[in-house]
Scaffold this motif. Structure first.
Motif, PDB file in Angstrom:
ATOM      1  N   ASN A  14       0.849  -1.175   0.000  1.00  0.00           N
ATOM      2  CA  ASN A  14       0.000   0.000   0.000  1.00  0.00           C
ATOM      3  C   ASN A  14       0.895   1.239   0.000  1.00  0.00           C
ATOM      4  N   GLU A  15       0.287   2.373  -0.242  1.00  0.00           N
ATOM      5  CA  GLU A  15       0.978   3.659  -0.254  1.00  0.00           C
ATOM      6  C   GLU A  15      -0.107   4.621   0.186  1.00  0.00           C
ATOM      7  N   VAL A  16       0.105   5.370   1.250  1.00  0.00           N
ATOM      8  CA  VAL A  16      -1.015   6.140   1.787  1.00  0.00           C
ATOM      9  C   VAL A  16      -0.661   7.605   1.984  1.00  0.00           C
ATOM     10  N   LEU A  17      -1.699   8.413   2.017  1.00  0.00           N
ATOM     11  CA  LEU A  17      -1.572   9.823   2.382  1.00  0.00           C
ATOM     12  C   LEU A  17      -2.355   9.996   3.678  1.00  0.00           C
ATOM     13  N   ILE A  18      -1.639  10.402   4.742  1.00  0.00           N
ATOM     14  CA  ILE A  18      -2.305  10.640   6.029  1.00  0.00           C
ATOM     15  C   ILE A  18      -2.748  12.092   6.056  1.00  0.00           C
ATOM     16  N   VAL A  19      -4.061  12.288   6.179  1.00  0.00           N
ATOM     17  CA  VAL A  19      -4.621  13.641   6.144  1.00  0.00           C
ATOM     18  C   VAL A  19      -5.147  13.992   7.532  1.00  0.00           C
ATOM     19  N   GLU A  20      -4.601  15.078   8.106  1.00  0.00           N
ATOM     20  CA  GLU A  20      -5.079  15.594   9.393  1.00  0.00           C
ATOM     21  C   GLU A  20      -5.446  17.061   9.183  1.00  0.00           C
ATOM     22  N   ALA A  21      -6.113  17.662  10.169  1.00  0.00           N
ATOM     23  CA  ALA A  21      -6.578  19.045   9.999  1.00  0.00           C
ATOM     24  C   ALA A  21      -5.424  19.973   9.623  1.00  0.00           C
ATOM     25  N   ALA A  22      -4.269  19.809  10.289  1.00  0.00           N
ATOM     26  CA  ALA A  22      -3.186  20.775  10.113  1.00  0.00           C
ATOM     27  C   ALA A  22      -2.148  20.367   9.074  1.00  0.00           C
ATOM     28  N   GLU A  23      -2.126  19.100   8.673  1.00  0.00           N
ATOM     29  CA  GLU A  23      -1.043  18.670   7.778  1.00  0.00           C
ATOM     30  C   GLU A  23      -1.370  17.374   7.036  1.00  0.00           C
ATOM     31  N   ASN A  24      -0.582  17.113   5.992  1.00  0.00           N
ATOM     32  CA  ASN A  24      -0.633  15.837   5.279  1.00  0.00           C
ATOM     33  C   ASN A  24       0.716  15.153   5.427  1.00  0.00           C
ATOM     34  N   THR A  25       0.715  13.824   5.514  1.00  0.00           N
ATOM     35  CA  THR A  25       1.971  13.075   5.558  1.00  0.00           C
ATOM     36  C   THR A  25       1.862  11.941   4.548  1.00  0.00           C
ATOM     37  N   ALA A  26       2.767  11.915   3.564  1.00  0.00           N
ATOM     38  CA  ALA A  26       2.737  10.836   2.573  1.00  0.00           C
ATOM     39  C   ALA A  26       3.657   9.712   3.041  1.00  0.00           C
ATOM     40  N   LEU A  27       3.141   8.486   3.091  1.00  0.00           N
ATOM     41  CA  LEU A  27       3.983   7.325   3.405  1.00  0.00           C
ATOM     42  C   LEU A  27       4.157   6.543   2.108  1.00  0.00           C
ATOM     43  N   PRO A  28       5.416   6.429   1.620  1.00  0.00           N
ATOM     44  CA  PRO A  28       5.636   5.793   0.320  1.00  0.00           C
ATOM     45  C   PRO A  28       5.314   4.302   0.326  1.00  0.00           C
ATOM     46  N   ARG A  29       5.252   3.740  -0.900  1.00  0.00           N
ATOM     47  CA  ARG A  29       4.861   2.344  -1.086  1.00  0.00           C
ATOM     48  C   ARG A  29       5.709   1.399  -0.247  1.00  0.00           C
ATOM     49  N   ASP A  30       5.036   0.494   0.436  1.00  0.00           N
ATOM     50  CA  ASP A  30       5.729  -0.448   1.318  1.00  0.00           C
ATOM     51  C   ASP A  30       4.778  -1.615   1.573  1.00  0.00           C
ATOM     52  N   SER A  31       5.256  -2.661   2.251  1.00  0.00           N
ATOM     53  CA  SER A  31       4.363  -3.759   2.606  1.00  0.00           C
ATOM     54  C   SER A  31       3.327  -3.244   3.611  1.00  0.00           C
ATOM     55  N   LYS A  32       2.155  -3.851   3.625  1.00  0.00           N
ATOM     56  CA  LYS A  32       1.126  -3.420   4.568  1.00  0.00           C
ATOM     57  C   LYS A  32       1.610  -3.601   6.011  1.00  0.00           C
ATOM     58  N   GLU A  33       2.449  -4.614   6.257  1.00  0.00           N
ATOM     59  CA  GLU A  33       3.001  -4.843   7.608  1.00  0.00           C
ATOM     60  C   GLU A  33       3.856  -3.665   8.063  1.00  0.00           C
ATOM     61  N   HIS A  34       4.793  -3.234   7.190  1.00  0.00           N
ATOM     62  CA  HIS A  34       5.667  -2.109   7.563  1.00  0.00           C
ATOM     63  C   HIS A  34       4.877  -0.823   7.720  1.00  0.00           C
ATOM     64  N   LEU A  35       3.973  -0.600   6.756  1.00  0.00           N
ATOM     65  CA  LEU A  35       3.162   0.620   6.835  1.00  0.00           C
ATOM     66  C   LEU A  35       2.348   0.645   8.118  1.00  0.00           C
ATOM     67  N   ALA A  36       1.793  -0.526   8.501  1.00  0.00           N
ATOM     68  CA  ALA A  36       0.950  -0.590   9.700  1.00  0.00           C
ATOM     69  C   ALA A  36       1.746  -0.185  10.928  1.00  0.00           C
ATOM     70  N   ARG A  37       3.019  -0.615  11.008  1.00  0.00           N
ATOM     71  CA  ARG A  37       3.834  -0.256  12.186  1.00  0.00           C
ATOM     72  C   ARG A  37       4.065   1.247  12.230  1.00  0.00           C
ATOM     73  N   HIS A  38       4.325   1.822  11.050  1.00  0.00           N
ATOM     74  CA  HIS A  38       4.557   3.266  10.962  1.00  0.00           C
ATOM     75  C   HIS A  38       3.276   4.033  11.319  1.00  0.00           C
ATOM     76  N   ILE A  39       2.142   3.572  10.751  1.00  0.00           N
ATOM     77  CA  ILE A  39       0.851   4.232  11.019  1.00  0.00           C
ATOM     78  C   ILE A  39       0.514   4.133  12.506  1.00  0.00           C
ATOM     79  N   ALA A  40       0.780   2.963  13.115  1.00  0.00           N
ATOM     80  CA  ALA A  40       0.471   2.777  14.547  1.00  0.00           C
ATOM     81  C   ALA A  40       1.260   3.779  15.393  1.00  0.00           C
ATOM     82  N   GLU A  41       2.532   3.989  15.042  1.00  0.00           N
ATOM     83  CA  GLU A  41       3.347   4.956  15.799  1.00  0.00           C
ATOM     84  C   GLU A  41       2.767   6.362  15.689  1.00  0.00           C
TER      85      GLU A  41
END
Ligand code: C5P
Length: 219
Positions: free
Chosen positions: A176-203
């Protein structure tokens, strides 16, 4: 921290043997459940049908339809600190469920569908959830604008958006490759395995939910 995660597709019954569903594998939600469990958070995973193993040290409630998922979320949400709605909930369900298997007769038949309850959209308004609220958005165009609209209309703290028009990421894939959208900012997380992305998103979610409870932690 107590985390509720919805995952997987829903199945909307047409008759005793048939249903409407979608291609969600549940992998992103299960990877998130695993990532939070590894951090020793208390995880409740409410999941539609998938072929995935239930992650270790996770409380698990299986559901089938959108209405069943809604009922389980409504029952548990207010004991949670964080809620992450990752499920691919059907937007429509058959208006009536046939008691018996629908017989083959005419060349065409018509099925009337009605809207399912919007679980994420009800979390604040109907269920009065005061914790940290995260939704997912699967989009085929205007990723950021559509995610930001969902952030505002569904009163979320964060929307995690992915572009499902790209076949190698998103629905039913391992990456997956996701864009995290919050009221004050966006954070792009580049393409990675869903496992790695999940750890990053959880943090990121844990950091933000702590900052929400203690705004001084932001500075
Ligand atoms: O509006 P849309 O369906 O794209 O929103 C996606 C987000 O809303 C996801 O987080 C999904 O889990 C959630 N959702 C829900 N109940 C619905 C439809 C979507 O919780 N009936």
């Amino acid at each position: 921290m107590k985390i509720l995660i919805t995952a997987g597709p829903t199945r909307e019954p047409l008759d005793p043997v048939r249903f409407l569903s979608n291609r969600s594998s549940g992998r992103m939600g299960y990877a998130l459940a695993k990532a939070f469990a590894l951090r020793k958070d208390h995880v409740l995973l409410i999941s539609g049908p998938t072929t995935l193993p239930i992650p270790d040290h996770v409380d698990y409630i299986p559901v089938e339809s959108a209405q069943e998922m809604y009922d389980e979320v409504a029952h548990h949400l207010n004991q949670m600190d964080v809620a992450i709605f990752c499920a691919a909930v059907a937007d429509y369900t058959p208006a009536t469920i046939a008691d018996q298997k629908i017989k083959k007769s005419e060349d065409t038949i018509t099925i009337t569908l009605k809207k399912t309850p919007d679980i994420l959209g009800s979390a604040r308004s109907l269920m009065n959830f005061g914790g940290y609220l995260v939704g997912f958005a699967a989009e085929t165009e205007n990723l950021e604008a559509n995610a930001r609209r969902k952030l505002e209309t569904k009163l979320c703290d964060m929307i995690i958006a992915n572009d499902v028009s790209q076949v190698v990421i998103g629905f039913d894939s391992h990456e997956n490759e996701v864009l995290i959208v919050e009221a004050a900012e966006n954070t792009a997380l580049p393409r990675d395995s869903k496992e790695h992305l999940a750890r990053h998103i959880a943090e990121i979610i844990m950091l933000r939910s702590r900052q929400k409870n203690d705004p001084a932690a932001r500075s």
